[in-house]
Design a protein around this motif. Structure first.
Motif, PDB file in Angstrom:
ATOM      1  N   MET A   1       0.860  -1.175   0.000  1.00 47.33           N
ATOM      2  CA  MET A   1       0.000   0.000   0.000  1.00 47.33           C
ATOM      3  C   MET A   1       0.902   1.233   0.000  1.00 47.33           C
ATOM      4  O   MET A   1       1.811   1.339   0.815  1.00 47.33           O
ATOM      5  N   PHE A   2       0.626   2.160  -0.900  1.00 48.40           N
ATOM      6  CA  PHE A   2       1.327   3.439  -0.958  1.00 48.40           C
ATOM      7  C   PHE A   2       0.535   4.478  -0.175  1.00 48.40           C
ATOM      8  O   PHE A   2      -0.683   4.388  -0.075  1.00 48.40           O
ATOM      9  N   SER A   3       1.230   5.475   0.354  1.00 53.21           N
ATOM     10  CA  SER A   3       0.524   6.542   1.050  1.00 53.21           C
ATOM     11  C   SER A   3       1.298   7.842   0.974  1.00 53.21           C
ATOM     12  O   SER A   3       2.515   7.843   0.793  1.00 53.21           O
ATOM     13  N   ILE A   4       0.567   8.933   1.070  1.00 56.38           N
ATOM     14  CA  ILE A   4       1.149  10.258   1.298  1.00 56.38           C
ATOM     15  C   ILE A   4       0.352  10.880   2.436  1.00 56.38           C
ATOM     16  O   ILE A   4      -0.828  10.574   2.635  1.00 56.38           O
ATOM     17  N   THR A   5       1.019  11.745   3.178  1.00 53.78           N
ATOM     18  CA  THR A   5       0.377  12.441   4.281  1.00 53.78           C
ATOM     19  C   THR A   5       0.625  13.930   4.152  1.00 53.78           C
ATOM     20  O   THR A   5       1.745  14.349   3.852  1.00 53.78           O
ATOM     21  N   VAL A   6      -0.430  14.705   4.345  1.00 55.45           N
ATOM     22  CA  VAL A   6      -0.307  16.162   4.405  1.00 55.45           C
ATOM     23  C   VAL A   6      -0.750  16.603   5.798  1.00 55.45           C
ATOM     24  O   VAL A   6      -1.526  15.910   6.465  1.00 55.45           O
TER      25      VAL A   6
ATOM     26  N   LEU B   1      -8.164   6.087  -5.068  1.00 53.90           N
ATOM     27  CA  LEU B   1      -7.693   5.923  -3.691  1.00 53.90           C
ATOM     28  C   LEU B   1      -8.483   4.824  -2.983  1.00 53.90           C
ATOM     29  O   LEU B   1      -9.671   4.645  -3.240  1.00 53.90           O
ATOM     30  N   ASP B   2      -7.817   4.099  -2.101  1.00 54.75           N
ATOM     31  CA  ASP B   2      -8.476   3.049  -1.331  1.00 54.75           C
ATOM     32  C   ASP B   2      -9.018   3.539   0.000  1.00 54.75           C
ATOM     33  O   ASP B   2     -10.064   3.091   0.449  1.00 54.75           O
ATOM     34  N   SER B   3      -8.264   4.437   0.669  1.00 59.13           N
ATOM     35  CA  SER B   3      -8.711   4.883   1.984  1.00 59.13           C
ATOM     36  C   SER B   3      -8.049   6.199   2.363  1.00 59.13           C
ATOM     37  O   SER B   3      -7.070   6.627   1.746  1.00 59.13           O
ATOM     38  N   ILE B   4      -8.630   6.802   3.388  1.00 60.84           N
ATOM     39  CA  ILE B   4      -8.093   8.021   4.005  1.00 60.84           C
ATOM     40  C   ILE B   4      -8.016   7.748   5.498  1.00 60.84           C
ATOM     41  O   ILE B   4      -8.947   7.190   6.080  1.00 60.84           O
ATOM     42  N   VAL B   5      -6.909   8.169   6.112  1.00 54.33           N
ATOM     43  CA  VAL B   5      -6.772   8.128   7.561  1.00 54.33           C
ATOM     44  C   VAL B   5      -6.529   9.558   8.022  1.00 54.33           C
ATOM     45  O   VAL B   5      -5.628  10.231   7.515  1.00 54.33           O
TER      46      VAL B   5
ATOM     47  N   VAL C   1      -3.250  18.253  12.418  1.00 56.21           N
ATOM     48  CA  VAL C   1      -4.087  17.311  11.679  1.00 56.21           C
ATOM     49  C   VAL C   1      -3.299  16.716  10.524  1.00 56.21           C
ATOM     50  O   VAL C   1      -2.798  17.437   9.657  1.00 56.21           O
ATOM     51  N   ASP C   2      -3.185  15.393  10.525  1.00 60.67           N
ATOM     52  CA  ASP C   2      -2.562  14.664   9.427  1.00 60.67           C
ATOM     53  C   ASP C   2      -3.638  13.952   8.631  1.00 60.67           C
ATOM     54  O   ASP C   2      -4.501  13.286   9.218  1.00 60.67           O
ATOM     55  N   ALA C   3      -3.582  14.087   7.321  1.00 60.42           N
ATOM     56  CA  ALA C   3      -4.479  13.348   6.434  1.00 60.42           C
ATOM     57  C   ALA C   3      -3.609  12.453   5.555  1.00 60.42           C
ATOM     58  O   ALA C   3      -2.761  12.947   4.807  1.00 60.42           O
ATOM     59  N   THR C   4      -3.813  11.156   5.673  1.00 60.64           N
ATOM     60  CA  THR C   4      -3.048  10.174   4.914  1.00 60.64           C
ATOM     61  C   THR C   4      -3.956   9.551   3.868  1.00 60.64           C
ATOM     62  O   THR C   4      -5.045   9.069   4.191  1.00 60.64           O
ATOM     63  N   PHE C   5      -3.491   9.582   2.645  1.00 57.86           N
ATOM     64  CA  PHE C   5      -4.226   9.032   1.506  1.00 57.86           C
ATOM     65  C   PHE C   5      -3.505   7.760   1.080  1.00 57.86           C
ATOM     66  O   PHE C   5      -2.284   7.766   0.903  1.00 57.86           O
ATOM     67  N   ARG C   6      -4.269   6.655   0.903  1.00 56.27           N
ATOM     68  CA  ARG C   6      -3.674   5.352   0.607  1.00 56.27           C
ATOM     69  C   ARG C   6      -4.258   4.748  -0.655  1.00 56.27           C
ATOM     70  O   ARG C   6      -5.448   4.887  -0.924  1.00 56.27           O
ATOM     71  N   ARG C   7      -3.373   4.037  -1.371  1.00 55.28           N
ATOM     72  CA  ARG C   7      -3.830   3.273  -2.537  1.00 55.28           C
ATOM     73  C   ARG C   7      -2.884   2.115  -2.782  1.00 55.28           C
ATOM     74  O   ARG C   7      -1.699   2.200  -2.478  1.00 55.28           O
TER      75      ARG C   7
END
Length: 132
Positions: free
Chosen positions: A1-6, A111-115, A34-40
């Motif tokens: 799973m790849f992710s980026i966080t802003v 995208l698969d999910s957001i954390v 606040v961290d938003a992580t986007f995953r795919r």
């Protein structure tokens, strides 16, 4: 799973109902990082998870709508305890709406999910993960 966080932050005021909250039942302020992580699972055709600039902009817009507000006075939160966990879900759900609406670009629809993680301090935080 790849992710980026802003990352961004917001400052709010609120109070809680319920003895479990002790002195936090009174009106008080909170500052959240606040961290938003986007995953795919697979990178998009551009070789990225999502456009970091677009993700940063959309997170900032969502937080700006909450920043410097007394959440006790906000209609969206009527009857709710705006705990860190609840606010993480609110931010995640609003980001998901942006993804589904195309605000992060067409490729973001893969995208698969957001954390979303709200850091109350350097020693305490809460997260909410949702599928897209």
């Amino acid at each position: 799973m790849f992710s980026i966080t802003v990352r961004d932050h917001m400052m709010i005021a609120h109070s809680f109902r319920g003895d479990v909250f002790g002195p936090a039942q009174r009106l008080h302020g909170a500052t959240f990082v606040v961290d938003a992580t986007f995953r795919r699972r697979e990178l998009d055709s551009d070789g990225i998870v999502v456009d970091i600039g677009a993700a940063t902009q959309e997170l900032n817009g969502i937080l700006s709508a909450l920043n410097y507000r007394n959440l006790d006075d906000e209609p969206d939160f009527t009857g709710m305890n705006t705990s860190t966990e609840v606010l993480a879900k609110v931010v995640a759900d609003r980001l998901a709406e942006k993804v589904h609406g195309g605000a992060l670009g067409e490729n973001a629809r893969g995208l698969d999910s957001i954390v979303v993680t709200l850091h109350e301090s350097h020693v305490a935080w809460a997260s909410y993960e949702r599928s897209l």
